[in-house]
Motif scaffolding. Sequence first.
Motif, PDB file in Angstrom:
ATOM      1  N   GLU A 196      10.738  10.853   3.082  1.00  0.00           N
ATOM      2  CA  GLU A 196      10.833  12.190   4.172  1.00  0.00           C
ATOM      3  C   GLU A 196      11.426  12.664   3.580  1.00  0.00           C
ATOM      4  O   GLU A 196      10.716  14.309   4.653  1.00  0.00           O
ATOM      5  CB  GLU A 196      12.056  11.067   5.786  1.00  0.00           C
ATOM      6  N   PHE A 197      11.593  13.105   3.390  1.00  0.00           N
ATOM      7  CA  PHE A 197      12.697  14.553   2.648  1.00  0.00           C
ATOM      8  C   PHE A 197      11.672  15.775   2.455  1.00  0.00           C
ATOM      9  O   PHE A 197      11.087  16.228   2.408  1.00  0.00           O
ATOM     10  CB  PHE A 197      14.151  14.356   1.964  1.00  0.00           C
TER      11      PHE A 197
ATOM     12  N   GLU B  12      11.790   2.512   1.205  1.00  0.00           N
ATOM     13  CA  GLU B  12      11.827   1.943   2.649  1.00  0.00           C
ATOM     14  C   GLU B  12      13.127   1.963   2.648  1.00  0.00           C
ATOM     15  O   GLU B  12      14.337   2.560   3.479  1.00  0.00           O
ATOM     16  CB  GLU B  12      11.405   1.591   3.787  1.00  0.00           C
TER      17      GLU B  12
ATOM     18  N   GLU C 165      16.100   4.085  -1.259  1.00  0.00           N
ATOM     19  CA  GLU C 165      15.880   5.795  -1.336  1.00  0.00           C
ATOM     20  C   GLU C 165      16.224   7.058  -0.426  1.00  0.00           C
ATOM     21  O   GLU C 165      15.831   7.671  -0.903  1.00  0.00           O
ATOM     22  CB  GLU C 165      14.595   5.811  -1.853  1.00  0.00           C
ATOM     23  N   ARG C 166      17.270   6.448   0.130  1.00  0.00           N
ATOM     24  CA  ARG C 166      17.199   7.664   0.841  1.00  0.00           C
ATOM     25  C   ARG C 166      17.132   8.047   1.904  1.00  0.00           C
ATOM     26  O   ARG C 166      17.446   9.573   2.239  1.00  0.00           O
ATOM     27  CB  ARG C 166      19.376   7.942   0.536  1.00  0.00           C
ATOM     28  N   GLY C 167      15.602   7.650   2.165  1.00  0.00           N
ATOM     29  CA  GLY C 167      15.178   8.739   2.866  1.00  0.00           C
ATOM     30  C   GLY C 167      14.375  10.070   1.546  1.00  0.00           C
ATOM     31  O   GLY C 167      14.186  10.605   2.646  1.00  0.00           O
ATOM     32  N   ALA C 168      14.435   9.456   0.936  1.00  0.00           N
ATOM     33  CA  ALA C 168      13.674  10.466  -0.721  1.00  0.00           C
ATOM     34  C   ALA C 168      11.679  10.990   0.277  1.00  0.00           C
ATOM     35  O   ALA C 168      11.547  12.258   0.005  1.00  0.00           O
ATOM     36  CB  ALA C 168      13.795   9.852  -1.410  1.00  0.00           C
TER      37      ALA C 168
END
Lengths: 256, 256, 256, 256
Positions: C95-96, C87, C90-93
């Motif tokens: 979600e990506f 959360e 990981e800079r939104g990894a």
Amino acid sequence: MNFASDTTAPAHPDVLEAMAAANHGNAASYGADSVTDALKAHLAETFETNDFDIWLCASGTASNALALSIMCSSIGAIACHQEAHIERDERGAPEFFTGGAKLRLLPGFAAQIDETALRGALAANDPSFVHETPLETLSLTNLTECGTAYSVDTVRHFAALAKAGGLNVHLDGARLANALISTGALPAEMTWKAGIDVLTFGLTKTGAIGCEIIVLFGQMRAHMEALKARAKRSGHMPPKMRYLAAQGQAMLREDL
Amino acid sequence: MNFASDTTAPAHPDVLEAMAAANHGNAASYGADSVTDALKAHLAETFETNDFDIWLCASGTASNALALSIMCSSIGAIACHQEAHIERDERGAPEFFTGGAKLRLLPGFAAQIDETALRGALAANDPSFVHETPLETLSLTNLTECGTAYSVDTVRHFAALAKAGGLNVHLDGARLANALISTGALPAEMTWKAGIDVLTFGLTKTGAIGCEIIVLFGQMRAHMEALKARAKRSGHMPPKMRYLAAQGQAMLREDL
Amino acid sequence: MNFASDTTAPAHPDVLEAMAAANHGNAASYGADSVTDALKAHLAETFETNDFDIWLCASGTASNALALSIMCSSIGAIACHQEAHIERDERGAPEFFTGGAKLRLLPGFAAQIDETALRGALAANDPSFVHETPLETLSLTNLTECGTAYSVDTVRHFAALAKAGGLNVHLDGARLANALISTGALPAEMTWKAGIDVLTFGLTKTGAIGCEIIVLFGQMRAHMEALKARAKRSGHMPPKMRYLAAQGQAMLREDL
Amino acid sequence: MNFASDTTAPAHPDVLEAMAAANHGNAASYGADSVTDALKAHLAETFETNDFDIWLCASGTASNALALSIMCSSIGAIACHQEAHIERDERGAPEFFTGGAKLRLLPGFAAQIDETALRGALAANDPSFVHETPLETLSLTNLTECGTAYSVDTVRHFAALAKAGGLNVHLDGARLANALISTGALPAEMTWKAGIDVLTFGLTKTGAIGCEIIVLFGQMRAHMEALKARAKRSGHMPPKMRYLAAQGQAMLREDL
């Protein structure tokens, strides 16, 4: 054919009458209403089967993209004609809804896929080769984007080739009514009996305000919950679905 | 408040009349028609400005997600209340439309963001720290999801805090009409005059069949072409937009 | 604990020696080489089972996100601690890589999920309610982001709760070696025997140049081909995987 | 040419020596180290300019996809040869990293884009027509996927055509060293002086363990922070970047 005019014309008067008729009393939201039930019964007759499920949305682009998103994974590819609407006129909607699937473009005269090209693509398809994106779906359009019609025999033949290669088969029926008139085929013959797994059936271009029906035949019904979830998160779960269903009913009475 | 019933109720009779009135003659597709022009003129009066542009769609989830997709990049985050509709009731639509942006959830009584929590999130926000996802947007809802209203003063204050931190500000106005009644504020005061950049203005829950207006104020108008492209590829570019605009007109006459 | 220093330190000398030892003769690409085979044999001993498969990559963020992308669909959610690396760092990894799944954040002391909060989230989880994003995966971190350790009993208990609710369970083991030392548990006890379906096992922070092992236990092996495809398209299919495997071997000899 | 063998061969001995030489003392993480600085200085000489910035990653697929993700938006398209590596061998990585951009495939002999086809695609490109996905980027490969070389003149000419149409230009230089040898051109002539905006420069196929350099020339440097963020969230921000830079240094001494 002047397709541009399809969306500038007014709606068929029956469509607005049907919407007004749907406009009384409270009704369950999100498709659990009697108008939607009646449409489904009508479609059961039209397609001569009860082994299907439907979803309604107001956009042809969305109905194609939603259908493809439950047919092809984000790491798969969809074979279609190089002039297909899903390639040329949907601003990347299939890529967006699938999460990045690829379209594999096939040539052919008058917007009909060339059989040799289709056989070649299927022969080269190797899902176990991780570097290339494997085909998971074949998408046909009938009437095609050039206004020509695939015969029932060709649809059945192409669907059989695709299935032998492990693909499922989508039919973009934005102008299915015209294809049926043009070929003299019955709706069932042109769709599930010919091997179509998912049909996107358009009524907007023939007179509705905005009504497209996604029809999941047979085993594809297992994806109905996923389709609903994807419809919800893309904004294609109309709370007041009865007004879409009313349009569908009115148009079906006219069309078929 | 019984929001569940909002979508089970029939449409306001004026809505269907207005749609029928729009149903004559051919009209330009995709919003370049006189009904849509008339709606825009009506909104200019309502919001006391001409410095805005609009897009119409039939879904509240879509209007929020489309708006956010031009406000926040795929590598940014949106601050909102932990009970916000965009977090709780849209099945991940903001993540989908933005291409994977994150929602940063803030606490607060009665679905209103707590000021201390907002200040804390803004103070900790460091766009140059590549490992964390920086806030790009603040999203407020008025009426909130609990049915309470932010005052104009609070909206203006929170928007100012957000802008000082480099964020733009979205207002989810699915029930904006109720918020205006509840606070006695004028539409302009509650929106662009208070620092709102993009408003999603809902009419479905108050009586339309399906009509949501995305309003881009001031500098956000520069994103209008991107918004159209995103609307197109998500299936929210209704060819026959005049029927949406007719609903909007009818509801605005009632509501405001 | 000073985690910042983990990535500034030089590699363990054995790591570079092992890489040099791997550097002779041609070898099959993409993991079909003898060095990778040897690593897998070593892991079989370590985890006391042959019922697993592995993938190697050089990034902890990628190994977590790849693992989650085969555990949770784009329309699902992952429960994790609100301070979890996935959360916060990981800079939104996730979600990506998942295509827009949501993280559901749970509170708890010292970066350990609070049992009551977990039970509440599971009790409220209703995959048939289309408007909310249902939980599909529970992600635990051990050592946690605060440097505390979950006991084997807690991991087993939380995994059982999750599975009773239909979720699968991920363990972020970026510092698993430390968790094993801290608790005195054996690798098998802390992972598959406790109900962990997928482990991301990090060696970078303990001395490798860049080596993370994704371990699919038991039934998750069915997703190995999908994992490879996702690794390929995210640039995590190192052609010369033997150099990663050599690092893994060297570190395992040291660590466990 | 037997490209298959490129990834089965061992690394050049200098590469491992350079990595060992980089392996002493602590160093700043994430590229802020002296080895990376030295590589940048070396590249400044090689490309005869200081007006560039770089990012390193271990995968050619990732370096191409990351580069394209800052050159083309999720609602745009990339023109490339129909046999381009980005189309045929990257499992949809460009679609994934861009968030759903399309590849527009152009024909041409020996994997070189046919000029007439390029001119046709550019002439038909209309960013204001919302229904079709407009070209934003031209991607060339040199050496091409067939092992042929574009001359400097052709690269300059094609780049000029693309720029006149509002596109930016990417060069996939997985085998740039061979293209330079084959044409006798200098690195600067083949890249920024010819109109290349972003170069992905591969060293893996010529002897590194895994080292690809993304070079942003001139105005593209403005996208460096976005590139870092996208690298972070795709798992291509190696904490210990010095080991990549050491490989780059060693290979550049050999190659150019």
